[in-house]
Scaffold this active site. Structure first.
Site, mmCIF file in Angstrom:
data_model
loop_
_atom_site.group_PDB
_atom_site.id
_atom_site.type_symbol
_atom_site.label_atom_id
_atom_site.label_comp_id
_atom_site.label_asym_id
_atom_site.label_seq_id
_atom_site.Cartn_x
_atom_site.Cartn_y
_atom_site.Cartn_z
ATOM 1 N N HIS A 147 9.938 6.904 13.672
ATOM 2 C CA HIS A 147 9.304 5.593 13.501
ATOM 3 C C HIS A 147 9.600 5.061 12.109
ATOM 4 O O HIS A 147 9.001 5.481 11.122
ATOM 5 C CB HIS A 147 7.788 5.689 13.733
ATOM 6 C CG HIS A 147 7.441 6.195 15.095
ATOM 7 N ND1 HIS A 147 7.561 5.401 16.220
ATOM 8 C CD2 HIS A 147 7.029 7.410 15.525
ATOM 9 C CE1 HIS A 147 7.213 6.112 17.287
ATOM 10 N NE2 HIS A 147 6.891 7.334 16.899
ATOM 11 N N GLU A 374 13.276 -0.223 3.283
ATOM 12 C CA GLU A 374 12.357 -1.355 3.078
ATOM 13 C C GLU A 374 12.656 -2.496 4.048
ATOM 14 O O GLU A 374 12.448 -3.669 3.731
ATOM 15 C CB GLU A 374 12.397 -1.878 1.628
ATOM 16 C CG GLU A 374 12.506 -0.839 0.553
ATOM 17 C CD GLU A 374 11.374 0.162 0.541
ATOM 18 O OE1 GLU A 374 10.464 0.062 1.371
ATOM 19 O OE2 GLU A 374 11.421 1.076 -0.296
#
Length: 396
Positions: A147, A374
């Site tokens: 994830h 990010e």
């Protein structure tokens, strides 16, 4: 106008953007550049080749002395500088190496910011002064093996056991993890997603280093393993519930990337420019050929448009008007642009472009990681698309 007073064209600053920086910002730039020159640049190619950053603790202390760790935060030993100040520092750090800027970003914009924004006064007093000084290193555990882009689906779980919390799970691709003194770890609970301040000497915590990576090699990248890690009730970040907490931290880090990626691109451009005026082919410097000049011009446009975008976003952040979607805009475009510049610079250097004698191939491979972490291109594009249309494409 007196012709003697007219500005001259600077190939390293063709738009005169340095004129937009304050005297303090120029001093920050020069100080960070000097630190890189003295402590990193002579060694980083060798670190990259060996796949290590052996002096990470020494570097953290030097960065702390300079005041760049959590430099945009206020109080608790932090420098309290502006967003543009911080951006200028990130640009210089990544012009040296993405791994160095990642060390600073994870320390200041992820771990320290999480504690500063969402932590208790006890957390702040215990950790922030030491982290600002580089005496303690932090990491940030959100991404998991299965994830990444969908943190809401994380499996790491924290359950209550009396007044304690017990954490179980795994985190992946964690910068600084193996050398960290403290980890900010995000986990699902029966009450929603919560953040925890986890000392890395806690029983059941381990952080094996990830090896065999071909990008960000001069950086410590780790897995975090939480095997029934028992923490006191005070370990939870009291001001954060749900994904708002970790996403706010990611937004801080993304802002630094907008500047940093452009620093890597600038380094590639400057290397290609210098090479093109020295390298002789067919009896003259290759910089005198039309195709090479076209490449240099295109790279210069990309790099300095990226500088303008970073400066604009930095000023909006300082004014309190910067939106998360605008940070996505900057991260998407400047990282994508930096990769284009790196790849073009490699062609200017020819066979030398794949050698660690020059920084270009190192920047190019590092930027492949910067492109992913990010938030991937796809996630930032969908964030912008949703803001433009009012329609979410993330879920059915």
């Amino acid at each position: 106008m007196n012709s003697s007073a007219r500005p001259t064209f600077d190939p390293r600053d063709p738009l005169g953007i340095d004129d937009e920086l304050s005297t303090e910002q120029v001093a920050i730039r020069d100080s960070v550049r000097a630190l890189c020159r003295d402590h990193v640049t002579p060694y980083v190619a060798d670190w990259f080749e060996r796949g290590e950053m052996p002096t990470v603790r020494e570097l953290a202390r030097e960065l702390g002395k300079l005041g760049v760790l959590g430099m945009h935060l206020h109080g608790y030993g932090c420098a309290g500088m502006s967003a543009v100040d911080y951006g200028v520092a990130c640009e210089e750090l990544e012009s040296c190496d993405s791994g160095l800027r990642s060390l600073v970003s994870v320390q200041g914009s992820l771990a320290m910011f999480a504690i500063w924004r969402w932590g208790s006064e006890e957390h702040k007093q215990q950790w922030l002064p030491r982290m600002a000084a580089g005496e303690a290193i932090g990491c940030f555990g959100l991404t998991e093996p299965d994830h990444g882009s969908d943190p809401a689906a994380m499996r790491t779980f924290a359950r209550r056991d009396g007044s304690d919390w017990v954490l179980t799970g795994r985190k992946m691709w964690i910068t600084n993890g193996t050398v960290a003194d403290v980890a900010v770890v995000w986990a699902r609970t029966d009450e929603g997603v919560r953040g925890f301040v986890v000392p890395t000497d806690a029983r059941g915590f381990s952080a094996p280093e990830i090896t065999r990576k071909m990008s960000l090699r001069a950086s410590v990248t780790s897995e975090l393993v939480l095997d029934e890690v028992r923490l006191p009730a005070a370990a939870v970040l009291p001001e954060s519930e749900g994904l708002r907490g970790p996403l706010s931290c990611l937004n801080e880090a993304r802002y630094g990337i907008v500047w940093g990626a452009n620093g890597a691109a600038r380094s590639c451009l400057e290397t290609a420019l210098e090479y093109s005026t020295d390298r002789q082919q067919f009896g003259r410097p290759i910089g005198g050929f039309q195709l090479t000049q076209s490449k240099l011009a295109d790279m210069a446009v990309r790099v300095h448009n990226g500088r303008l975008l970073a400066l604009h976003l930095g000023r909006r952040k300082d004014a309190g008007t910067l939106l998360p979607q605008q940070v996505s805009f900057g991260k998407l475009d400047n990282v994508r642009g930096a990769l284009e510049v790196a790849r073009t610079a490699r062609t200017v250097l020819g066979a030398g472009g794949i050698s660690l004698e020059y920084p270009v191939i190192r920047h190019m491979t590092n930027l492949e990681s910067v492109r992913t972490y990010e938030g991937t291109d796809e996630m930032h594009a969908l964030t912008i698309g949703q803001a433009m249309t009012g329609l979410s494409a993330f879920r059915d």
